[in-house]
Motif scaffolding. Sequence first.
Motif, mmCIF file in Angstrom:
data_model
loop_
_atom_site.group_PDB
_atom_site.id
_atom_site.type_symbol
_atom_site.label_atom_id
_atom_site.label_comp_id
_atom_site.label_asym_id
_atom_site.label_seq_id
_atom_site.Cartn_x
_atom_site.Cartn_y
_atom_site.Cartn_z
ATOM 1 N N VAL A 196 -32.603 -43.713 -36.075
ATOM 2 C CA VAL A 196 -31.828 -42.443 -36.129
ATOM 3 C C VAL A 196 -32.863 -41.540 -35.611
ATOM 4 N N ASN A 197 -34.322 -41.548 -36.313
ATOM 5 C CA ASN A 197 -35.427 -40.622 -36.021
ATOM 6 C C ASN A 197 -35.847 -40.746 -34.752
ATOM 7 N N ASN A 198 -35.596 -41.892 -33.820
ATOM 8 C CA ASN A 198 -36.006 -41.839 -32.443
ATOM 9 C C ASN A 198 -35.377 -40.742 -31.744
ATOM 10 N N SER A 199 -34.348 -40.462 -32.117
ATOM 11 C CA SER A 199 -33.798 -39.175 -31.143
ATOM 12 C C SER A 199 -34.662 -37.887 -31.580
ATOM 13 N N LEU A 200 -35.127 -37.741 -32.828
ATOM 14 C CA LEU A 200 -35.736 -36.507 -33.199
ATOM 15 C C LEU A 200 -37.410 -36.723 -32.467
ATOM 16 N N MET A 201 -37.762 -37.965 -32.623
ATOM 17 C CA MET A 201 -39.134 -38.043 -31.854
ATOM 18 C C MET A 201 -38.833 -37.631 -30.205
ATOM 19 N N PHE A 202 -37.866 -38.183 -29.919
ATOM 20 C CA PHE A 202 -37.739 -37.757 -28.497
ATOM 21 C C PHE A 202 -37.738 -36.555 -28.238
ATOM 22 N N ILE A 245 -35.268 -27.715 -43.771
ATOM 23 C CA ILE A 245 -34.266 -27.161 -44.433
ATOM 24 C C ILE A 245 -32.944 -27.999 -44.432
ATOM 25 N N LYS A 246 -32.685 -28.108 -43.337
ATOM 26 C CA LYS A 246 -31.246 -28.932 -42.897
ATOM 27 C C LYS A 246 -31.448 -30.312 -42.783
ATOM 28 N N ARG A 247 -32.508 -31.099 -43.320
ATOM 29 C CA ARG A 247 -32.753 -32.373 -42.780
ATOM 30 C C ARG A 247 -31.493 -33.529 -43.233
ATOM 31 N N SER A 248 -30.911 -33.127 -44.236
ATOM 32 C CA SER A 248 -29.741 -33.880 -44.789
ATOM 33 C C SER A 248 -28.603 -33.910 -43.608
ATOM 34 N N ASP A 249 -28.451 -32.813 -43.053
ATOM 35 C CA ASP A 249 -27.252 -32.673 -42.250
ATOM 36 C C ASP A 249 -27.941 -33.119 -40.922
ATOM 37 N N LEU A 250 -29.139 -32.846 -40.666
ATOM 38 C CA LEU A 250 -29.714 -33.423 -39.249
ATOM 39 C C LEU A 250 -29.442 -34.734 -39.005
ATOM 40 N N VAL A 251 -30.022 -35.676 -39.969
ATOM 41 C CA VAL A 251 -29.723 -37.145 -39.753
ATOM 42 C C VAL A 251 -28.620 -37.510 -39.686
ATOM 43 N N MET A 252 -27.458 -36.932 -40.424
ATOM 44 C CA MET A 252 -26.081 -37.290 -40.171
ATOM 45 C C MET A 252 -25.736 -36.908 -38.722
ATOM 46 N N LEU A 253 -26.087 -35.758 -38.284
ATOM 47 C CA LEU A 253 -25.842 -35.375 -36.994
ATOM 48 C C LEU A 253 -26.288 -36.539 -35.831
ATOM 49 N N LEU A 254 -27.479 -36.996 -36.003
ATOM 50 C CA LEU A 254 -28.242 -37.855 -35.262
ATOM 51 C C LEU A 254 -27.601 -39.256 -35.330
#
Length: 471
Positions: free
Chosen positions: A73-79, A132-141
Motif C-alpha cells: 500500500v505504501n509503495n504508492s506513497l513512496m512512488f 493529518i489525514k493518513r488514516s484516510d490516505l492509506v485506505m485511498l491507497l
Amino acid sequence: MATSDMENSAVSKEVMEAREKRYNLMLEAPIIKVIPIIALPMVITMLIDSFYNLADTYFVSTLGTYATAAVGVNNSLMFFLRAVGMGFGMGASSIISRLLGAKKYDEASRVASTAFYTSLLLITLISIGAYIKRSDLVMLLGATGNSRQYSIDYADYILYSAPFTIGNTVLSQCLRAEGSTTYSMAGMVSGCIVNLVLDPLFIFVFHWGVAGAAAATGLSKVISFIILLIPYYRGKSMIQVSTRFFAPSWSMYQEIGKMGIPSFLRTSLMSVSSVITNNYAGSYGDSVLAAVSVSNRIMMFMGSMVLGFGQGFQPIAGYCWGAKKYRRTRKAFWVTSGYGLLICIFMGTLIYALAPKIVGAFTVDDQQIIKTGVFMVRLQCVVLPAHVWVMIINGLFQALGRPIAATVLGLSRQCICLIPLLVILNAALGLTGLEIAQSTSDVASVILALPMLYMIMREIRQRMHSPEAVD
C-alpha cells in the motif's frame, strides 16, 4: 547571467582546479573511457538499490500477509515522493550540466540551491497534510480493514522522513549532473546498507514489527541525506548548495519544470500502470498475479543496470552541448548505445537461459507461476535492446533540454503504449495478451522514438557545421 570569470572569483583555488579537471574529463578525454567512469557508480547504485528493495520485501514478508500488504500500500506513497524528487532533481540536473559545460558555475549553483530548498519546503507541507489525514490516505491507497493499522504504522515513518527522501534525490541528481557520480553512489549506497542492517534489528530484536521496517527505511534516508550533503559543505563538489544561492524566480521554476515534469509524470505513471496490470493479472488468479510480480522484479533488477548507465550518459551529453561540442555530443550518444547493446546481449542471454531457475526460486511448486513468469521474462529479454535504447534516447533529449520530446518518450512505455495495449491485447487474447503486453509496449516505444531520434540527430549535424560549433 554573470560571466564565467566573475563566477569563478568567489571560489577557492582547489575548487577551481577540480572544476577544470572535471571539465577536461567531460570534454577532452576519449568518450569510450569517460562514459564508464561516469556511469559505473550509477550502475552500482541502481543495482544495490534494486537488491535492497528485494531484501526489504523479504524481511517484511516474515511478519505475515497483512504486513506485506501494508508495504505494498505504501509503495504508492513512496512512488509519489520519488516522483516529486525526480521532478526537481532531473529538472535541475538537465540545466546544471549544460551550465557547467558553458562554465557558468554560479548560475548552476543557483539552480541547484533553488531546486533543493523549494523541494524541501513543498514536500514538508504535503507531508504535514498527509500525516493529518493518513488514516484516510492509506485506505485511498488500497488498504483493507485488516491491513489498515499496519499501513498507518508504516506510513508514519515514511512521512516523517519525506523531506530527507526528497533531499536525497535532488542532491544525488545534482551531483550526477556535474559528473560526481562516485559521491552520489556513496550517499545512496550507504542508505541501502543502513536499511539492510536495521531491518532485522528493528523487526526481530526490538520487535517493532512493520513500524520497525518503516523506521529503518526512514533512518536510512536521514543517513544518506547527511552523506550527500558532505561534498557540498566541504567544497568537494563543482557547484554549491547554499541559502545564499537560493534565488527563486518564475523563469527558473519554468526551466526546472520543463525537464522535471516529464520525470515526475514518468515515475508517477509507473504506479498507475502497475495497478492496472495487477488488476488484470488478478482476474486470472493469484498465481498469475504472483507471476507478473516476480517477472517485473527480475526485469527491474536487470533494467536497473542499464538505467544507471543511461543516467551516467546524460551529464556528458549536457556538458558537451553546453560547450557547443556537438560532434562529441553525437559520439557520446552512439558510444552509450553501443555499451547498452552489449549489456543487453550479455544480460539478456544469461537471464533467458536461467529464467526457469530464477522464477522457480520465488515459488515452492506452483507451475502456473513458473510457466507465466518464465514466458514473460524470456519475451522481455528478447526485446530488451528496444527498451534500453528508448531510455538512452530519452536521456539525450533530457540532457539537451527538450521537454516535449522527453515527455513523450518518458510516457511512451508506461502510458502511451502499455496501458492501451493491456486493454486491447487482454480483450483480444486473454492471458496471452496480458503476458505479451509489456514486451509489445517496448517494441511500440522504440518505433515511436525512431523518428524523434532522426530529427534530433539532423539538428545536431546541422549545428556541427555552424560557426558556433567547437571541435
